[in-house]
Design an enzyme around this catalytic site. Structure first.
Site, mmCIF file in Angstrom:
data_model
loop_
_atom_site.group_PDB
_atom_site.id
_atom_site.type_symbol
_atom_site.label_atom_id
_atom_site.label_comp_id
_atom_site.label_asym_id
_atom_site.label_seq_id
_atom_site.Cartn_x
_atom_site.Cartn_y
_atom_site.Cartn_z
ATOM 1 N N SER A 146 0.882 -31.219 37.790
ATOM 2 C CA SER A 146 0.952 -30.698 39.123
ATOM 3 C C SER A 146 -0.235 -31.210 39.874
ATOM 4 C CB SER A 146 1.329 -29.040 39.185
ATOM 5 O OG SER A 146 2.377 -28.727 38.554
ATOM 6 N N GLY A 147 -0.064 -31.035 41.073
ATOM 7 C CA GLY A 147 -1.362 -31.500 41.915
ATOM 8 C C GLY A 147 -1.181 -33.029 42.753
ATOM 9 N N THR A 166 -2.616 -35.763 42.485
ATOM 10 C CA THR A 166 -2.725 -36.984 41.781
ATOM 11 C C THR A 166 -1.400 -37.153 41.008
ATOM 12 O OG1 THR A 166 -5.144 -36.483 41.407
ATOM 13 C CG2 THR A 166 -4.062 -38.312 40.270
ATOM 14 N N ALA A 201 -6.735 -33.102 36.768
ATOM 15 C CA ALA A 201 -7.706 -32.163 36.401
ATOM 16 C C ALA A 201 -8.589 -31.830 37.554
ATOM 17 C CB ALA A 201 -8.566 -32.657 35.091
ATOM 18 N N ASP A 202 -9.190 -30.695 37.461
ATOM 19 C CA ASP A 202 -10.343 -30.580 38.506
ATOM 20 C C ASP A 202 -11.585 -30.972 38.296
ATOM 21 O OD1 ASP A 202 -8.781 -28.706 40.649
ATOM 22 O OD2 ASP A 202 -8.282 -27.535 38.839
ATOM 23 N N GLY A 257 -6.421 -25.936 37.107
ATOM 24 C CA GLY A 257 -5.650 -24.648 37.590
ATOM 25 C C GLY A 257 -6.109 -24.703 39.261
ATOM 26 N N GLY A 258 -6.856 -25.733 39.580
ATOM 27 C CA GLY A 258 -7.211 -25.423 41.051
ATOM 28 C C GLY A 258 -6.046 -25.428 42.096
ATOM 29 N N GLU A 294 1.397 -25.790 32.908
ATOM 30 C CA GLU A 294 0.476 -27.103 32.622
ATOM 31 C C GLU A 294 0.218 -27.029 31.192
ATOM 32 O OE1 GLU A 294 -2.346 -27.458 35.352
ATOM 33 O OE2 GLU A 294 -1.183 -28.485 36.679
HETATM 34 O O1 DER Z 1 -4.233 -27.163 39.147
HETATM 35 C C1 DER Z 1 -4.363 -28.070 38.278
HETATM 36 O O2 DER Z 1 -4.544 -28.064 37.023
HETATM 37 C C2 DER Z 1 -4.064 -29.396 38.784
HETATM 38 O O3 DER Z 1 -3.661 -30.537 37.767
HETATM 39 C C3 DER Z 1 -5.261 -30.109 39.396
HETATM 40 O O4 DER Z 1 -6.306 -29.673 38.588
HETATM 41 C C4 DER Z 1 -5.624 -31.401 39.816
HETATM 42 O O5 DER Z 1 -5.018 -31.267 41.324
HETATM 43 P P1 DER Z 1 -5.386 -32.621 42.069
HETATM 44 O O6 DER Z 1 -4.747 -33.875 41.363
HETATM 45 O O7 DER Z 1 -4.675 -32.257 43.389
HETATM 46 O O8 DER Z 1 -6.982 -32.925 42.079
#
Ligand code: DER
Length: 235
Positions: A29-30, A32, A88-89, A100-101, A108
């Site tokens: 998720s996120g 990227t 990842a953050d 977890g951002g 995940e």
């Molecule tokens: O919430 C999450 O773990 C996402 O993978 C985050 O860590 C990365 O989000 P981004 O790709 O929007 O920076």
């Protein structure tokens, strides 16, 4: 924007190398991962990627996959996956990640655990020597009734400080896809030789804590993309 281009390059480089036809894929998720979904859509529509299934890690990723016409499934139907790809953050020199951002860390981590291989895709802002250089906290998913006691007990046992993550477009705290709250634990910086595994084990053993955003010893490779256009796969 350079950062968006970097995210896309990392996602496409990882997809090209590790996603083949027939692949059972965990999709993170996120922002990227949004580019990974774009890569999968192009591959699936062109016929280059056949017979793949995608297991999402959030409502948002699930909708992106559906909107892209990609075959969506879940761990009930596919409890064993070949590959999981996620953002990842922050990633440190030992591949310990803070995730977890985006508040999706629990699903995940279970989807990543179900996969034979786990790859992280990230822009250069995530590349750090020590956790905390880039991302100031560890997100911790907690059961709502435990949240107020944990806001006090986590700093008592681990130092630092904790905040209950508040929603911006809803009154009150963020509620995760699993119906839980998120505590962001701002750990003390510059503590040398911190034992993240021991911290993870103590937190995981704490009643009321569902999951932490510490991903330790599970990353097979990281694709970092840099502002100069280069992508590095670090194994
Ligand atoms: O919430 C999450 O773990 C996402 O993978 C985050 O860590 C990365 O989000 P981004 O790709 O929007 O920076």
């Amino acid at each position: 924007a350079p950062i968006e281009q970097a995210k896309k390059r990392a996602a496409f480089a990882c997809g090209e190398k590790y996603v083949q036809s027939g692949c059972r894929l965990g999709v993170g998720s996120g922002s990227t991962v949004k580019y990974l979904v774009e890569y999968l859509k192009q591959g699936y529509q062109s016929g280059h990627l056949k017979d793949i299934i995608c297991v999402p890690t959030s409502f948002l990723t699930k909708q992106w996959l559906i909107d892209s016409g990609l075959p969506v499934s879940d761990l009930d139907a596919h409890p064993e996956l070949d590959v999981c790809i996620d953002g990842a953050d922050e990633v440190d020199g030992q591949f310990t990640c803070i995730k977890g951002g985006g508040g999706c860390l629990a699903q995940e981590k279970i989807v990543q655990t179900a996969a034979k291989h786990f790859y992280v895709i990230a822009d250069y802002l995530k590349d750090s020597k020590h956790l905390g250089d880039r991302y100031p906290a560890v997100p911790i998913e907690v059961l709502p009734p435990a949240s107020q006691p944990l806001l006090r007990s986590i700093p008592r046992s681990e130092g630092g400080s904790c905040q209950l993550r508040q929603a911006t477009k809803k009154c009150g705290p963020v509620v995760t896809d699993n119906g839980n709250f998120i505590i962001d634990w701002q750990f003390e910086k510059n503590v040398s030789g911190r034992d993240w595994l021991a911290i993870q084990q103590r937190l995981a053993n704490t009643p009321g804590i569902v999951e932490t955003g510490l991903f330790i010893g599970c990353v097979d490779a990281v694709f970092f993309a840099y502002s100069d256009g280069s992508v590095k796969e670090i194994v």
